[in-house]
Scaffold this active site. Structure first.
Site, PDB file in Angstrom:
ATOM      1  N   LYS A 114      44.878  30.714  42.405  1.00 19.91           N
ATOM      2  CA  LYS A 114      45.710  30.531  41.214  1.00 19.91           C
ATOM      3  C   LYS A 114      46.994  29.787  41.552  1.00 19.91           C
ATOM      4  CE  LYS A 114      43.952  34.216  38.311  1.00 19.91           C
ATOM      5  NZ  LYS A 114      43.261  33.461  37.281  1.00 19.91           N
ATOM      6  N   LYS A 196      33.809  29.240  39.642  1.00 18.86           N
ATOM      7  CA  LYS A 196      33.385  30.369  38.795  1.00 18.86           C
ATOM      8  C   LYS A 196      33.778  30.117  37.346  1.00 18.86           C
ATOM      9  CE  LYS A 196      36.689  34.251  38.734  1.00 18.86           C
ATOM     10  NZ  LYS A 196      36.907  34.811  37.488  1.00 18.86           N
ATOM     11  N   LYS A 199      37.879  32.304  32.159  1.00 19.56           N
ATOM     12  CA  LYS A 199      38.372  32.195  30.785  1.00 19.56           C
ATOM     13  C   LYS A 199      39.682  31.423  30.692  1.00 19.56           C
ATOM     14  CE  LYS A 199      39.315  37.008  30.333  1.00 19.56           C
ATOM     15  NZ  LYS A 199      40.154  37.311  31.508  1.00 19.56           N
TER      16      LYS A 199
HETATM   17  P1  ATP Z   1      41.303  34.725  34.609  1.00 16.51           P
HETATM   18  O1  ATP Z   1      40.504  33.508  34.347  1.00 16.51           O
HETATM   19  O2  ATP Z   1      42.470  34.858  33.706  1.00 16.51           O
HETATM   20  O3  ATP Z   1      41.660  34.941  36.047  1.00 16.51           O
HETATM   21  P2  ATP Z   1      39.014  36.480  34.816  1.00 16.51           P
HETATM   22  O4  ATP Z   1      38.012  36.381  33.723  1.00 16.51           O
HETATM   23  O5  ATP Z   1      38.688  35.968  36.152  1.00 16.51           O
HETATM   24  O6  ATP Z   1      40.371  35.915  34.210  1.00 16.51           O
HETATM   25  P3  ATP Z   1      39.282  39.296  34.230  1.00 16.51           P
HETATM   26  O7  ATP Z   1      39.390  39.051  32.806  1.00 16.51           O
HETATM   27  O8  ATP Z   1      40.237  40.346  34.645  1.00 16.51           O
HETATM   28  O9  ATP Z   1      39.482  37.990  35.080  1.00 16.51           O
HETATM   29  O10 ATP Z   1      37.832  39.715  34.662  1.00 16.51           O
HETATM   30  C1  ATP Z   1      37.235  40.852  34.154  1.00 16.51           C
HETATM   31  C2  ATP Z   1      35.992  41.145  34.918  1.00 16.51           C
HETATM   32  O11 ATP Z   1      35.052  40.081  34.803  1.00 16.51           O
HETATM   33  C3  ATP Z   1      36.217  41.363  36.416  1.00 16.51           C
HETATM   34  O12 ATP Z   1      35.437  42.464  36.836  1.00 16.51           O
HETATM   35  C4  ATP Z   1      35.717  40.094  37.036  1.00 16.51           C
HETATM   36  O13 ATP Z   1      35.249  40.305  38.341  1.00 16.51           O
HETATM   37  C5  ATP Z   1      34.581  39.709  36.096  1.00 16.51           C
HETATM   38  N1  ATP Z   1      34.341  38.263  36.091  1.00 16.51           N
HETATM   39  C6  ATP Z   1      35.266  37.302  35.836  1.00 16.51           C
HETATM   40  N2  ATP Z   1      34.696  36.081  35.895  1.00 16.51           N
HETATM   41  C7  ATP Z   1      33.389  36.271  36.217  1.00 16.51           C
HETATM   42  C8  ATP Z   1      32.275  35.394  36.422  1.00 16.51           C
HETATM   43  N3  ATP Z   1      32.397  34.077  36.322  1.00 16.51           N
HETATM   44  N4  ATP Z   1      31.077  35.949  36.719  1.00 16.51           N
HETATM   45  C9  ATP Z   1      30.933  37.286  36.808  1.00 16.51           C
HETATM   46  N5  ATP Z   1      31.938  38.166  36.634  1.00 16.51           N
HETATM   47  C10 ATP Z   1      33.155  37.682  36.330  1.00 16.51           C
END
Ligand code: ATP
Ligand code: LTN
Length: 330
Positions: A114, A196, A199
């Site tokens: 990040k 990955k 969002k």
């Molecule tokens: P940001 O993009 O703001 O960092 P994020 O989606 O990575 O957000 P969270 O919203 O906190 O982070 O993620 C919630 C859950 O979803 C966590 O358990 C994370 O490991 C899972 N997760 C996030 N992205 C993925 C992905 N691409 N595939 C599978 N699991 C995911």
């Protein structure tokens, strides 16, 4: 009672990655681990470690709370709450920072990724974030923490901090374990399968948002990057695009990769993608239908009020004990 706990940051609309890596898995676990109490929360304090517009943040917080329920979590077996409504998270977060070393935080890959993306205005909270995450978990003595693959390192740090605290101040915390799904733990970007699905990524074409129109979801799947071969075969290294799509297919339908390969022998990527678009549309469509029913309901408000009360009760009791052990206060 043993506790399973997890959180999602309201940094945007949750994606298909969040759904398959986290939300769908929570529901599966809730159905199988019937003697556990489930705590899930909206990690809004974590969201502000990167810049957020206040109005959008408020809406995203509500959306994430409603999505937990829309995905099928049972409100009767759930403590659903918003992190910033439980002050003890901040208190324990600070105590965790006080036993966590700079070197440990410097090693965190989520921070490094990040910080590399955001060259200006990296906040100190983004750096200390894993200490707050440890607090989120340890405050409730959670035994299991279902998360996607990217959170494994944060869970290891949480365990290290819990052990360190227990050694220094006497038995206080349960040592938590991550529950990472075998499939779907890392859904990749549809346009760049080396990244990955995120969002808060700026490439919207590669990302399926749970609340976007179904037609747009189908289009994104149909235009997902694949490779020059045309056979549907799982090979994560050589064929990352189609392998990612197969992972999505397999996680939703529960068919194995071999079964999917057999189904598409002699067929091209076009047929596969068309079917996958329908499968995802049907799954996300159900979530959206539930979401639309819940989002402005009194039910959501009352579930969040009850969650706030229960979480505060447990967390306040725990933080009082912890501060006493540290020697704080009178
Ligand atoms: P940001 O993009 O703001 O960092 P994020 O989606 O990575 O957000 P969270 O919203 O906190 O982070 O993620 C919630 C859950 O979803 C966590 O358990 C994370 O490991 C899972 N997760 C996030 N992205 C993925 C992905 N691409 N595939 C599978 N699991 C995911
Ligand atoms: N750090 C996680 C979100 C998160 C979390 C938690 C997950 C914050 N606190 C506690 C599980 C338990 C993320 O970035 N996905």
């Amino acid at each position: 009672m043993n506790i399973v706990l997890s959180g999602i940051k309201p940094t945007g609309i949750p994606t298909l990655g969040n759904y398959l890596g986290a939300l769908k898995n929570f529901v599966r676990l809730q159905n199988s681990m019937t003697d556990y109490e489930f705590f899930v929360f909206v990690a809004d304090l974590h969201a502000i470690t990167t810049p957020q517009d206040p109005k959008t943040l408020k809406q995203n917080i509500k959306n994430v709370a409603a999505l937990y329920l829309a995905c099928g979590l049972n409100p009767e077996r759930l403590v659903l709450f918003i992190q910033s409504e439980v002050n003890a998270h901040i208190k324990l977060g600070y105590a965790m920072q006080s036993i966590c070393y700079m070197g440990e935080l410097e090693r965190m890959t989520q921070y490094k990724d990040k910080a590399a993306k955001q060259t200006q205005g990296i906040t100190s909270a983004l750096f200390t974030y894993p200490a707050l995450m440890a607090a989120d978990i340890l405050l409730y003595d959670a035994k299991y923490v279902p998360v996607g693959d990217d959170q494994k390192q944060h869970l290891e740090l949480t365990r290290d901090l819990a052990i360190r605290f227990n050694n220094r101040y006497g038995e206080t915390f349960v040592i938590p374990e991550p529950l990472i799904p075998k499939k779907g733990a890392r859904i990749m970007d549809l346009q760049d399968p080396s990244k990955k699905m995120d969002k808060s990524s700026d490439n919207e074409k590669g990302c399926i948002f749970l609340l976007e129109p179904i037609n747009s979801i189908k289009k994104k799947i149909k235009s997902a990057v694949t490779d020059l071969e045309t056979c549907v075969r799982y090979d994560k290294e050589k064929k990352p695009g189609i392998s990612n799509l197969m992972t999505i297919y397999s996680t939703i339908t529960e068919l194995s990769f071999a079964e999917i390969e057999a189904k598409y022998v002699g067929k091209g990527y076009g047929d596969f993608k068309k079917d996958l678009a329908e499968i995802v549309a049907c799954e996300v469509g159900k979530v959206q239908e539930n979401f639309n029913r819940i989002i402005n309901s009194q039910e959501l408000e009352s579930i969040l009020n009850q969650g706030k009360e229960r979480a505060n009760l447990i967390a306040n009791r725990k933080i009082d004990k912890i501060f006493k052990k540290i020697g704080l206060g009178r």
